[in-house]
Design a protein around this motif. Sequence first.
Motif, PDB file in Angstrom:
ATOM      1  N   PRO A 536       0.821  -1.215   0.000  1.00  0.00           N
ATOM      2  CA  PRO A 536       0.000   0.000   0.000  1.00  0.00           C
ATOM      3  C   PRO A 536       0.859   1.270   0.000  1.00  0.00           C
ATOM      4  O   PRO A 536       2.058   1.218   0.263  1.00  0.00           O
ATOM      5  CB  PRO A 536      -0.807  -0.129   1.296  1.00  0.00           C
ATOM      6  N   PRO A 544      -4.577   1.844  -0.455  1.00  0.00           N
ATOM      7  CA  PRO A 544      -4.304   0.512  -1.005  1.00  0.00           C
ATOM      8  C   PRO A 544      -3.773   0.475  -2.432  1.00  0.00           C
ATOM      9  O   PRO A 544      -3.009  -0.428  -2.770  1.00  0.00           O
ATOM     10  CB  PRO A 544      -5.666  -0.192  -0.914  1.00  0.00           C
ATOM     11  N   THR A 545      -4.171   1.415  -3.295  1.00  0.00           N
ATOM     12  CA  THR A 545      -3.765   1.343  -4.700  1.00  0.00           C
ATOM     13  C   THR A 545      -3.359   2.716  -5.220  1.00  0.00           C
ATOM     14  O   THR A 545      -3.717   3.755  -4.636  1.00  0.00           O
ATOM     15  CB  THR A 545      -4.912   0.807  -5.587  1.00  0.00           C
ATOM     16  N   VAL A 579      -5.263  -5.935   4.566  1.00  0.00           N
ATOM     17  CA  VAL A 579      -3.880  -6.017   4.104  1.00  0.00           C
ATOM     18  C   VAL A 579      -3.368  -7.426   4.384  1.00  0.00           C
ATOM     19  O   VAL A 579      -3.577  -7.958   5.475  1.00  0.00           O
ATOM     20  CB  VAL A 579      -2.982  -4.994   4.828  1.00  0.00           C
ATOM     21  N   ILE A 593      -8.509  -5.227  -3.098  1.00  0.00           N
ATOM     22  CA  ILE A 593      -9.105  -4.644  -1.891  1.00  0.00           C
ATOM     23  C   ILE A 593     -10.258  -5.517  -1.411  1.00  0.00           C
ATOM     24  O   ILE A 593     -11.174  -5.826  -2.173  1.00  0.00           O
ATOM     25  CB  ILE A 593      -9.621  -3.224  -2.159  1.00  0.00           C
TER      26      ILE A 593
END
Length: 645
Positions: A536, A544-545, A579, A593
Motif C-alpha cells: 500500500p 491501497p492502490t 492487508v 481490496i
Amino acid sequence: MRMLRLPFRFISAFPAFGLAMTMGMSHVVADNVAGRLPAGVIAIDQGWSDQEKSWWYTASQGSRLLPLEWMLALETEGSTAEAPEKFMSPENIERLGYLPNPPSVDNPLGLPVGFVIDHDKTRSADLMCDTFPATCDALTMRKPWIGLNCSACHTNEIEFGGKRFRVEGAATLADFQELEESLLRALKLTLSDRATFDRFARAVLKSDLTVESRAELEVQVEEQIAWQQLLEDKNKADVRYGRGRLDAQGHILNKVALITRQPDQIDTIRADAPASYPFIWNTSQQGKIQWNGIANNILKINILGRETDVGALVRNTSEVVGVFAHIETDRGKAWRGYDSSVRLDTMIGLERLLARLKSPRWPEDILPAIDWEKAARGEQHFESFKCASCHEPLAWDDLASPAKEKMDPIGEQQTDIFLACNTFLHASKSGNQAGQKIFAFTGERIGEMEFTRNLLVNTVVGAVVGKLDELAGGAFTDVFPSGRAGDAGTESSGIDFLPGVSDEIKKDQARQCLTAEHELLAYKARPLNGIWATAPYLHNGSVPTLYDLLLPAKVRNVWEGTALPPEPAGPTRPEVFAVGSRQFDPARVGFVITQDAGDDHFVFRVRDELSGEPIPGNYNSGHDYGTDALSEEERMELVEYLKTL
C-alpha cells in the motif's frame, strides 16, 4: 563421503531439509543451489545473481533475538502434546507473513528469508550481562543465535493469474508486531506449562539435561521474557501496525532509551506511528534516508578498503540496534566505542550489494500488457500536475544518477504527521550518555534529559567506533541533522489540530509539530521507478492502490474554525481495507481490496471502529495536489503511465 549430522528436532521443524538429509549433504548442495526460489515462485530481473540473493537472505548484521536452539525448540502458544507446533514451523511463519527460503549451502536449516544465524564464540559475544546474568554465566551468548536482517522486511511476493513472483527490495507484507508479541507469549507458555517446558528443555539440553541445567535454563528463559516484556511495554500503542507496517523509528528510539538503563523512563511518546517499509532500490543514490530524512546519505569514505556511504552505514546500524542487536552504552564512552554485536563488515557488504539492485519493471509476461498509448496520455497528466517537481524520473536500470528526492514539510503535505512528529518530540533520560558530546568527538553535550534522537546519534557513533576506531568523529556530523532541535511551535490561534480527535495529548503533539520548523518535520518524495510493486501507498501504508491515491481523503490534520471540515464531493480514498493478500490488481495497481480479515489478513482502518474518530497514525490524507479533478478516464490513464516507471 562424510554426512552432516544434525539433531532430529532441526529436521522435524523443516520437512524439506529433513528429506534432503536422508539423501546426504552432497545432494543438498547439488540440488539446492544458493538463491533458488521456492517451487512456483518466479524471479524477475533486478540485476542480482542467485548467489547474491542467497547472501542477502542469510547474512547476519548482528541481530540476536533468541539462541538458535531455543528458537527451533520453541512451540507456538496453541501447541499441545497431542498436536505440537514449533514456532519456526512453515505454517506459523506463513501465518506471520514471512517468506520461505529453501535449504541451500548458505541456508542449511531452511530458515525463512531474512531469519539469519549470528554466532560469535569469543568473549566479545558476552554482552548485556547486567540484563542477562544467567545467560552470560552459562556462555549462551557464545552459542548461535537467530535474528533478522534487512531482507526479512524488504522482500515481497506478488500473485496474479495463478503465478507468483518475487520482488527484491520491496516492502514485506509480514506482521512484525505479531512476530514479537506471539514470540513473547510462546516464551511465557514455555515456563507456565510444565509439560511444554519439559519438551523444550529436553530439546535444548539433550544429553546435558540434569536437574541443575534444567533449572539454569529456566532462569535464562525468565531473563529473556523480562527483557522482551520491557520492550513490549515501551512500544505498546493503541494503534495496531498490522501487515506491512512497523514503527521502526519508534522501536529504535525506545530501544536506545532502554539501554541507558534508567528504570524510571518517561513514556510521553509511544511507538504509535507505524510506517510502510520503504522500497530500497536506489537508496545509495538518495541524499536523505528514512521517510523523514533523519540522516544524510552524501558522505563516502574508505572503510575496510571499500568506498562506503556513511549515511547508509548509520541507517543499517540504527536498524540492527533497534531490531535485536546486543549493545552496551553504560560501560564506556562513545568516542572509545560501545561494545555491540553489530557486524560492520557485513553491513558494508550488504550496502554495496544493495547499490546494484535495479528497480522492478512491470513483467508483461506475468501481468497484463501495458497499453502504451493510454500510458502516453497518462504521462501528459503527470506533467500537467507537475508530479516531476517532487518525483524526478529515474530509469529502472540507472544505478549512478542522484535520485534528487525532495523533502516536503509535514504541514504542506497534510499527510499523517506522527512518524516525523514522534521522532522530533521523543525524549528520555540519558544515563551514562549524559555529558558526552552528541557526535562522540564533537557537538553539544548531552543533557540529563535529552531528545532520544541525540542519544541514538551517540549510540550509533559509539557502535561503529567500537568496531572500527579509525573513523573520524567529524564524518558523522555530516550525516546526522544538527543535534539540537528548535523549540516546538506554539502559535495556533483559531486552528483545530486533528479535528474530530478527542485525545488532547495527540492534539497537543500535533500542535507542537505543525507549528514548528525543523528539517526532521518533513517526508521524502523520491523517484517513482518501480512504484507499481510497492503497495500500500503513502509513508504509513494507508492507501491501497495507486488509483485510490489519486482520490481525495476525508480526514484532515488541521482546520480553521470549530466545525468539522466538509467532506469532499465525489469518490474518496477507502478508509477500511484488508492487508495481507498477495493477489494483485493490475488495473488499479495494488493488492486486491477486501474488507475481510482472514487468518492471514489485517483490516486497516482510518477511523476507530466504535467511536468513528480518526486514528492518529492511520490518516490517509496528503499527497493531494488537485488530482481529484481528473475524470475517471484520465485517472486510469495516469495509473497506466505509473506502471511504466
